[in-house]
Design a protein around this motif. Structure first.
Motif, mmCIF file in Angstrom:
data_model
loop_
_atom_site.group_PDB
_atom_site.id
_atom_site.type_symbol
_atom_site.label_atom_id
_atom_site.label_comp_id
_atom_site.label_asym_id
_atom_site.label_seq_id
_atom_site.Cartn_x
_atom_site.Cartn_y
_atom_site.Cartn_z
ATOM 1 N N ALA A 170 0.820 -1.205 0.000
ATOM 2 C CA ALA A 170 0.000 0.000 0.000
ATOM 3 C C ALA A 170 0.854 1.254 0.000
ATOM 4 C CB ALA A 170 -0.933 -0.008 1.214
ATOM 5 N N LEU A 171 1.853 1.314 0.857
ATOM 6 C CA LEU A 171 2.679 2.513 0.935
ATOM 7 C C LEU A 171 3.478 2.703 -0.351
ATOM 8 C CD1 LEU A 171 3.890 2.389 4.649
ATOM 9 C CD2 LEU A 171 1.980 3.661 3.666
ATOM 10 N N ALA A 172 3.969 1.630 -0.916
ATOM 11 C CA ALA A 172 4.649 1.739 -2.208
ATOM 12 C C ALA A 172 3.702 2.286 -3.270
ATOM 13 C CB ALA A 172 5.191 0.378 -2.635
ATOM 14 N N GLY A 173 2.431 1.904 -3.167
ATOM 15 C CA GLY A 173 1.447 2.356 -4.145
ATOM 16 C C GLY A 173 1.282 3.848 -4.210
ATOM 17 N N GLY A 174 1.482 4.544 -3.091
ATOM 18 C CA GLY A 174 1.391 5.995 -3.107
ATOM 19 C C GLY A 174 2.532 6.635 -3.874
ATOM 20 N N TRP A 175 3.752 6.164 -3.621
ATOM 21 C CA TRP A 175 4.920 6.723 -4.309
ATOM 22 C C TRP A 175 4.837 6.489 -5.818
ATOM 23 C CZ3 TRP A 175 8.240 9.826 -1.833
ATOM 24 C CH2 TRP A 175 8.257 9.780 -0.433
ATOM 25 N N VAL A 176 4.434 5.289 -6.206
ATOM 26 C CA VAL A 176 4.355 4.971 -7.627
ATOM 27 C C VAL A 176 3.285 5.818 -8.317
ATOM 28 C CG1 VAL A 176 3.869 3.160 -9.320
ATOM 29 C CG2 VAL A 176 5.219 2.631 -7.279
ATOM 30 N N ALA A 177 2.116 5.932 -7.703
ATOM 31 C CA ALA A 177 1.023 6.686 -8.317
ATOM 32 C C ALA A 177 1.371 8.168 -8.449
ATOM 33 C CB ALA A 177 -0.251 6.508 -7.493
ATOM 34 N N ASP A 178 2.053 8.733 -7.473
ATOM 35 C CA ASP A 178 2.474 10.133 -7.545
ATOM 36 C C ASP A 178 3.473 10.327 -8.690
ATOM 37 O OD1 ASP A 178 3.193 12.764 -7.089
ATOM 38 O OD2 ASP A 178 4.008 12.432 -5.096
ATOM 39 N N ALA A 179 4.516 9.492 -8.717
ATOM 40 C CA ALA A 179 5.527 9.621 -9.766
ATOM 41 C C ALA A 179 4.921 9.398 -11.151
ATOM 42 C CB ALA A 179 6.658 8.620 -9.518
ATOM 43 N N ALA A 180 4.000 8.453 -11.267
ATOM 44 C CA ALA A 180 3.367 8.182 -12.554
ATOM 45 C C ALA A 180 2.571 9.370 -13.058
ATOM 46 C CB ALA A 180 2.458 6.958 -12.427
ATOM 47 N N SER A 181 2.057 10.176 -12.144
ATOM 48 C CA SER A 181 1.157 11.281 -12.494
ATOM 49 C C SER A 181 1.877 12.596 -12.750
ATOM 50 C CB SER A 181 0.140 11.487 -11.359
ATOM 51 O OG SER A 181 -0.546 10.296 -11.041
ATOM 52 N N LEU A 182 3.145 12.695 -12.394
ATOM 53 C CA LEU A 182 3.821 14.000 -12.359
ATOM 54 C C LEU A 182 3.862 14.702 -13.709
ATOM 55 C CD1 LEU A 182 5.423 15.821 -10.303
ATOM 56 C CD2 LEU A 182 7.493 14.865 -11.340
ATOM 57 N N GLY A 183 4.080 13.958 -14.797
ATOM 58 C CA GLY A 183 4.257 14.595 -16.096
ATOM 59 C C GLY A 183 3.094 15.448 -16.540
ATOM 60 N N LEU A 184 1.866 15.046 -16.196
ATOM 61 C CA LEU A 184 0.669 15.772 -16.620
ATOM 62 C C LEU A 184 -0.076 16.400 -15.441
ATOM 63 C CD1 LEU A 184 -0.564 13.237 -19.321
ATOM 64 C CD2 LEU A 184 0.580 15.422 -19.682
ATOM 65 N N HIS A 185 0.596 16.497 -14.305
ATOM 66 C CA HIS A 185 -0.024 17.075 -13.118
ATOM 67 C C HIS A 185 -0.428 18.526 -13.363
ATOM 68 C CE1 HIS A 185 0.456 18.598 -8.749
ATOM 69 N NE2 HIS A 185 -0.737 18.050 -8.892
ATOM 70 N N TRP A 186 -1.655 18.839 -12.972
ATOM 71 C CA TRP A 186 -2.243 20.169 -13.081
ATOM 72 C C TRP A 186 -2.525 20.608 -14.517
ATOM 73 C CZ3 TRP A 186 1.089 22.256 -8.542
ATOM 74 C CH2 TRP A 186 0.367 22.135 -7.353
ATOM 75 N N LEU A 187 -2.626 19.639 -15.418
ATOM 76 C CA LEU A 187 -3.206 19.917 -16.724
ATOM 77 C C LEU A 187 -4.692 19.573 -16.625
ATOM 78 C CD1 LEU A 187 -3.013 20.692 -19.693
ATOM 79 C CD2 LEU A 187 -2.185 18.381 -20.194
ATOM 80 N N TYR A 188 -5.543 20.581 -16.809
ATOM 81 C CA TYR A 188 -6.978 20.416 -16.534
ATOM 82 C C TYR A 188 -7.791 20.013 -17.764
ATOM 83 C CZ TYR A 188 -6.416 22.309 -11.854
ATOM 84 O OH TYR A 188 -6.052 22.482 -10.549
ATOM 85 N N ASN A 189 -7.205 20.057 -18.918
ATOM 86 C CA ASN A 189 -7.916 19.790 -20.148
ATOM 87 C C ASN A 189 -7.789 18.316 -20.513
ATOM 88 O OD1 ASN A 189 -8.299 19.594 -23.111
ATOM 89 N ND2 ASN A 189 -8.691 21.790 -22.910
#
Length: 394
Positions: free
Chosen positions: A16-35
């Motif tokens: 579970a704890l590993a899942g947080g780090w992976v999901a954050d890193a996976a999302s970084l490239g498009l983070h805060w793109l709202y479209n």
């Protein structure tokens, strides 16, 4: 009384704890793109682990915040989770608010280890910690009865602050006297220094956070819940930790909802049972109920309906929608990214929740190829393994 964890429980928590780090890193490239159409254009059906690029944001609504970051890096949410993890490790799995505040200030403040975006709760918290400390210093000097020169006052404050920032209570007097004796041998000056130290200590406040109800209130919860899952103190320590960075009643209420969700999943309950228990804690149960309705996963529509920004009353329904309908860790993380907006913030609940359910390396769990892409993953995983060795914080 402390309860040792079973091997099965430890494995679930590590996943579970590993899942947080992976999901954050996976999302970084498009983070805060709202479209969402722009996200689909850039990332297609596999939008994870893209390099952060300003070009992605051209022609789409968003804010590019991660200049200089690379594939596998985590956001400021991950950095803050690392801070509370370090504090929990230093205190054998127990929350020590003073220690957490000190580490938060040292890491995100001037000269600290963080290089990157600072969100509003972090910036305001850093300022509040400075103001709280200065008010405590003013009170200490005002109540000192010894006749001190202005220079002596300045020197004493300089000498005692390193101790009030890392020690408390009975730990303070002896080392402070030793430090002051290096410059002032007079007993009355040393006693004045001890008075200043103890007064500062008594006036430092645990509620240092911003009046803010955004995702930083809940993103750092997974390691805390891992230490206190199944404990009667979980809601108490959740509130204490949240008010360090988010001194806001709505933020605390949503955090208790998120903590309850993770608590049940970390103990091996079903997703349905965990969502039901968490919904009972929520300040807006109706929105969570609506978010779970429907027959299929449509994170983009959930974002259209409830919102994609950092505010918890928008993020939590989107999280509940994805957790209700996603059948695998990969599907959940991709849906979260495709929804758009604050995907990294939501990732810190979605990732641990799905990894607690589905583990690592299985058809529905965290892909091993994703796990190894996280920057500094050996050190992160080592800390996770160390954290779950502590008994539950009952």
């Amino acid at each position: 009384m402390h309860q040792n964890r079973s091997p099965e429980d430890k494995a679930r928590l590590i996943n579970a704890l590993a899942g947080g780090w992976v999901a954050d890193a996976a999302s970084l490239g498009l983070h805060w793109l709202y479209n969402s159409p722009r996200i689909l254009e850039v990332g297609g059906q596999s939008p994870e682990f893209l390099p952060p690029k300003a070009d992605y944001f051209k022609g789409g609504l968003g804010y590019f915040a991660h200049e200089g970051k690379k594939i596998g890096d985590v956001s400021h949410y991950g950095a803050a989770t690392g801070v509370i993890t370090d504090s929990l490790l230093a205190n054998e799995g127990k929350l020590d608010v003073r220690d957490y505040q000190r580490r938060f200030r040292n890491f995100f403040g001037p000269g600290g280890g963080w290089c990157g975006y600072l969100d509003n709760p972090t910036r305001v918290t850093l300022n509040n910690l400075n103001v709280i400390e200065q008010n405590a210093i003013d009170e200490a000097l005002k109540t000192t009865t010894a006749h001190l020169t202005d220079q002596q006052k300045r020197v004493l404050v300089q000498k005692v602050l390193p101790y009030t920032r890392r020690l408390s209570g009975d730990q303070l007097a002896a080392p402070v006297r030793t430090a002051i004796d290096l410059t002032y041998h007079e007993t009355d000056v040393q006693e004045a220094g001890v008075h200043i130290t103890e007064t500062i200590d008594q006036h430092l406040r645990p509620e240092s956070g911003a009046d803010d109800m955004q995702l930083p209130a809940v993103s750092k919860l997974p390691p805390l819940v891992a230490c206190y899952c199944g404990s009667d103190r979980l809601m108490e320590v959740t509130e204490a930790a949240v008010r360090v960075t988010n001194h806001n009643d709505d933020a605390v209420a949503w955090a208790k909802c998120a903590a309850r969700l993770l608590d049940h999943l970390f103990r091996g309950d079903s997703m349905q049972a965990a969502l039901a228990a968490a919904e009972a804690e929520a300040p807006d149960q109706a929105s969570l109920s609506r978010a779970q309705s429907g027959a299929s996963l449509d994170a983009v529509k959930a974002g259209d309906t409830f919102g994609r920004t950092c505010y918890l009353h928008e993020a939590m329904p989107v999280i509940f929608h994805i957790l209700t309908h996603a059948s695998s860790y990969t599907e959940a993380v991709r849906a979260n990214i495709q929804c758009g907006g604050d995907s990294c913030g939501r990732a810190w609940i979605i990732g641990p929740a799905m990894a607690a359910m589905h583990g690592v390396g299985s058809e529905h769990g965290i892909p091993l190829s994703w796990l190894v892409r996280v920057s500094e993953s050996p050190a992160i995983l080592s800390d996770i393994e160390a954290l779950v060795q502590y008994p539950q914080g009952l």
